[in-house]
Write a protein that holds these residues in place. Sequence first.
Motif, PDB file in Angstrom:
ATOM      1  N   GLN A 294      10.012  -1.134 -12.286  1.00  0.00           N
ATOM      2  CA  GLN A 294      10.310  -1.512 -13.666  1.00  0.00           C
ATOM      3  C   GLN A 294       9.539  -2.767 -14.037  1.00  0.00           C
ATOM      4  N   THR A 295       9.372  -3.002 -15.321  1.00  0.00           N
ATOM      5  CA  THR A 295       8.732  -4.222 -15.793  1.00  0.00           C
ATOM      6  C   THR A 295       9.786  -5.319 -15.910  1.00  0.00           C
ATOM      7  N   SER A 296       9.333  -6.510 -16.296  1.00  0.00           N
ATOM      8  CA  SER A 296      10.240  -7.655 -16.391  1.00  0.00           C
ATOM      9  C   SER A 296       9.809  -8.546 -17.545  1.00  0.00           C
ATOM     10  N   ILE A 297      10.461  -9.700 -17.687  1.00  0.00           N
ATOM     11  CA  ILE A 297      10.044 -10.646 -18.722  1.00  0.00           C
ATOM     12  C   ILE A 297       8.651 -11.205 -18.425  1.00  0.00           C
ATOM     13  N   GLU A 298       8.213 -11.126 -17.156  1.00  0.00           N
ATOM     14  CA  GLU A 298       6.894 -11.620 -16.772  1.00  0.00           C
ATOM     15  C   GLU A 298       5.823 -10.537 -16.770  1.00  0.00           C
ATOM     16  N   THR A 299       6.223  -9.274 -16.681  1.00  0.00           N
ATOM     17  CA  THR A 299       5.259  -8.183 -16.531  1.00  0.00           C
ATOM     18  C   THR A 299       5.452  -7.126 -17.605  1.00  0.00           C
ATOM     19  N   ASP A 300       4.328  -6.575 -18.104  1.00  0.00           N
ATOM     20  CA  ASP A 300       4.457  -5.470 -19.053  1.00  0.00           C
ATOM     21  C   ASP A 300       3.960  -4.152 -18.462  1.00  0.00           C
ATOM     22  N   ARG A 301       3.400  -4.207 -17.244  1.00  0.00           N
ATOM     23  CA  ARG A 301       2.981  -2.988 -16.546  1.00  0.00           C
ATOM     24  C   ARG A 301       3.162  -3.185 -15.048  1.00  0.00           C
ATOM     25  N   VAL A 302       3.607  -2.145 -14.386  1.00  0.00           N
ATOM     26  CA  VAL A 302       3.662  -2.076 -12.928  1.00  0.00           C
ATOM     27  C   VAL A 302       3.021  -0.749 -12.573  1.00  0.00           C
TER      28      VAL A 302
ATOM     29  N   LEU B 234       0.837  -1.197   0.000  1.00  0.00           N
ATOM     30  CA  LEU B 234       0.000   0.000   0.000  1.00  0.00           C
ATOM     31  C   LEU B 234       0.867   1.240   0.000  1.00  0.00           C
ATOM     32  N   ASP B 235       0.433   2.271  -0.757  1.00  0.00           N
ATOM     33  CA  ASP B 235       1.135   3.553  -0.715  1.00  0.00           C
ATOM     34  C   ASP B 235       0.368   4.504   0.209  1.00  0.00           C
ATOM     35  N   PRO B 236       0.922   5.685   0.503  1.00  0.00           N
ATOM     36  CA  PRO B 236       0.260   6.603   1.432  1.00  0.00           C
ATOM     37  C   PRO B 236      -1.127   7.066   0.975  1.00  0.00           C
ATOM     38  N   GLN B 237      -1.431   6.971  -0.321  1.00  0.00           N
ATOM     39  CA  GLN B 237      -2.745   7.361  -0.840  1.00  0.00           C
ATOM     40  C   GLN B 237      -3.768   6.220  -0.777  1.00  0.00           C
ATOM     41  N   GLY B 238      -3.377   5.064  -0.246  1.00  0.00           N
ATOM     42  CA  GLY B 238      -4.286   3.932  -0.145  1.00  0.00           C
ATOM     43  C   GLY B 238      -4.378   3.101  -1.407  1.00  0.00           C
ATOM     44  N   ARG B 239      -3.465   3.322  -2.350  1.00  0.00           N
ATOM     45  CA  ARG B 239      -3.431   2.510  -3.568  1.00  0.00           C
ATOM     46  C   ARG B 239      -2.569   1.277  -3.304  1.00  0.00           C
ATOM     47  N   VAL B 240      -2.766   0.239  -4.128  1.00  0.00           N
ATOM     48  CA  VAL B 240      -2.003  -0.997  -3.995  1.00  0.00           C
ATOM     49  C   VAL B 240      -1.188  -1.255  -5.261  1.00  0.00           C
ATOM     50  N   LEU B 241      -0.036  -1.871  -5.067  1.00  0.00           N
ATOM     51  CA  LEU B 241       0.843  -2.220  -6.176  1.00  0.00           C
ATOM     52  C   LEU B 241       0.241  -3.377  -6.956  1.00  0.00           C
ATOM     53  N   ALA B 242       0.253  -3.259  -8.297  1.00  0.00           N
ATOM     54  CA  ALA B 242      -0.281  -4.316  -9.158  1.00  0.00           C
ATOM     55  C   ALA B 242       0.598  -4.459 -10.391  1.00  0.00           C
ATOM     56  N   ILE B 243       0.564  -5.662 -10.945  1.00  0.00           N
ATOM     57  CA  ILE B 243       1.302  -5.936 -12.187  1.00  0.00           C
ATOM     58  C   ILE B 243       0.322  -6.450 -13.229  1.00  0.00           C
ATOM     59  N   ARG B 244       0.660  -6.217 -14.497  1.00  0.00           N
ATOM     60  CA  ARG B 244      -0.078  -6.850 -15.585  1.00  0.00           C
ATOM     61  C   ARG B 244       0.851  -7.883 -16.195  1.00  0.00           C
ATOM     62  N   ARG B 245       0.389  -9.125 -16.225  1.00  0.00           N
ATOM     63  CA  ARG B 245       1.192 -10.236 -16.737  1.00  0.00           C
ATOM     64  C   ARG B 245       1.391 -10.091 -18.242  1.00  0.00           C
ATOM     65  N   ARG B 246       2.595 -10.332 -18.678  1.00  0.00           N
ATOM     66  CA  ARG B 246       2.925 -10.245 -20.102  1.00  0.00           C
ATOM     67  C   ARG B 246       2.273 -11.384 -20.904  1.00  0.00           C
ATOM     68  N   ASP B 247       2.129 -12.577 -20.289  1.00  0.00           N
ATOM     69  CA  ASP B 247       1.639 -13.741 -21.034  1.00  0.00           C
ATOM     70  C   ASP B 247       0.135 -13.735 -21.299  1.00  0.00           C
ATOM     71  N   ASN B 248      -0.658 -13.100 -20.416  1.00  0.00           N
ATOM     72  CA  ASN B 248      -2.109 -13.142 -20.606  1.00  0.00           C
ATOM     73  C   ASN B 248      -2.807 -11.797 -20.402  1.00  0.00           C
ATOM     74  N   SER B 249      -2.044 -10.755 -20.108  1.00  0.00           N
ATOM     75  CA  SER B 249      -2.560  -9.394 -19.891  1.00  0.00           C
ATOM     76  C   SER B 249      -3.498  -9.271 -18.694  1.00  0.00           C
ATOM     77  N   HIS B 250      -3.450 -10.226 -17.767  1.00  0.00           N
ATOM     78  CA  HIS B 250      -4.266 -10.150 -16.558  1.00  0.00           C
ATOM     79  C   HIS B 250      -3.552  -9.323 -15.495  1.00  0.00           C
ATOM     80  N   TRP B 251      -4.335  -8.530 -14.760  1.00  0.00           N
ATOM     81  CA  TRP B 251      -3.813  -7.766 -13.629  1.00  0.00           C
ATOM     82  C   TRP B 251      -3.845  -8.636 -12.384  1.00  0.00           C
ATOM     83  N   GLU B 252      -2.761  -8.575 -11.598  1.00  0.00           N
ATOM     84  CA  GLU B 252      -2.636  -9.385 -10.383  1.00  0.00           C
ATOM     85  C   GLU B 252      -1.753  -8.659  -9.387  1.00  0.00           C
ATOM     86  N   PRO B 253      -1.776  -9.109  -8.122  1.00  0.00           N
ATOM     87  CA  PRO B 253      -0.756  -8.641  -7.179  1.00  0.00           C
ATOM     88  C   PRO B 253       0.584  -9.263  -7.585  1.00  0.00           C
TER      89      PRO B 253
END
Length: 144
Positions: free
Chosen positions: A93-101, A16-35
Amino acid sequence: MSPAPLHSVSVAAAVLDPQGRVLAIRRRDNSHWEPPGGVLELGESIHDGLRREVEEETGLRVEPDALTGVYKNMNRGIIALVFRCHLTGGTEQTSIETDRVTWLTPDQVRDRMSEAYAIRLLDALPTDEPRPAIRSHDGEHLTP
């Protein structure tokens, strides 16, 4: 006697950040958002695996604070442990597994993630409810 069932154990971070948002990633293989998180390696401690997975997927370093939920995918035999964490360093940063952070509000989490993944982050938000939450799902939706 039937053979013992096979299960895998995964870990995920609810940061969690100070604004109450949560960190999430979008998977490169299926474009699903996940923790951010993933499957523990054999011989790896739970907290070490959590730190490794988050840094691999996001470039950020975290430290776990509290177990907030235990989730079982009934179809695939995956047990997921979710921990509320705080940042200790790194560079996003993104990785080979993630295309969005990115950082998502609770409403964005509900809109972008399947119920089975959104609940993991929503359960980690500060509340007066007892923790950890214990839930089952079918990979997409919560099951009774």
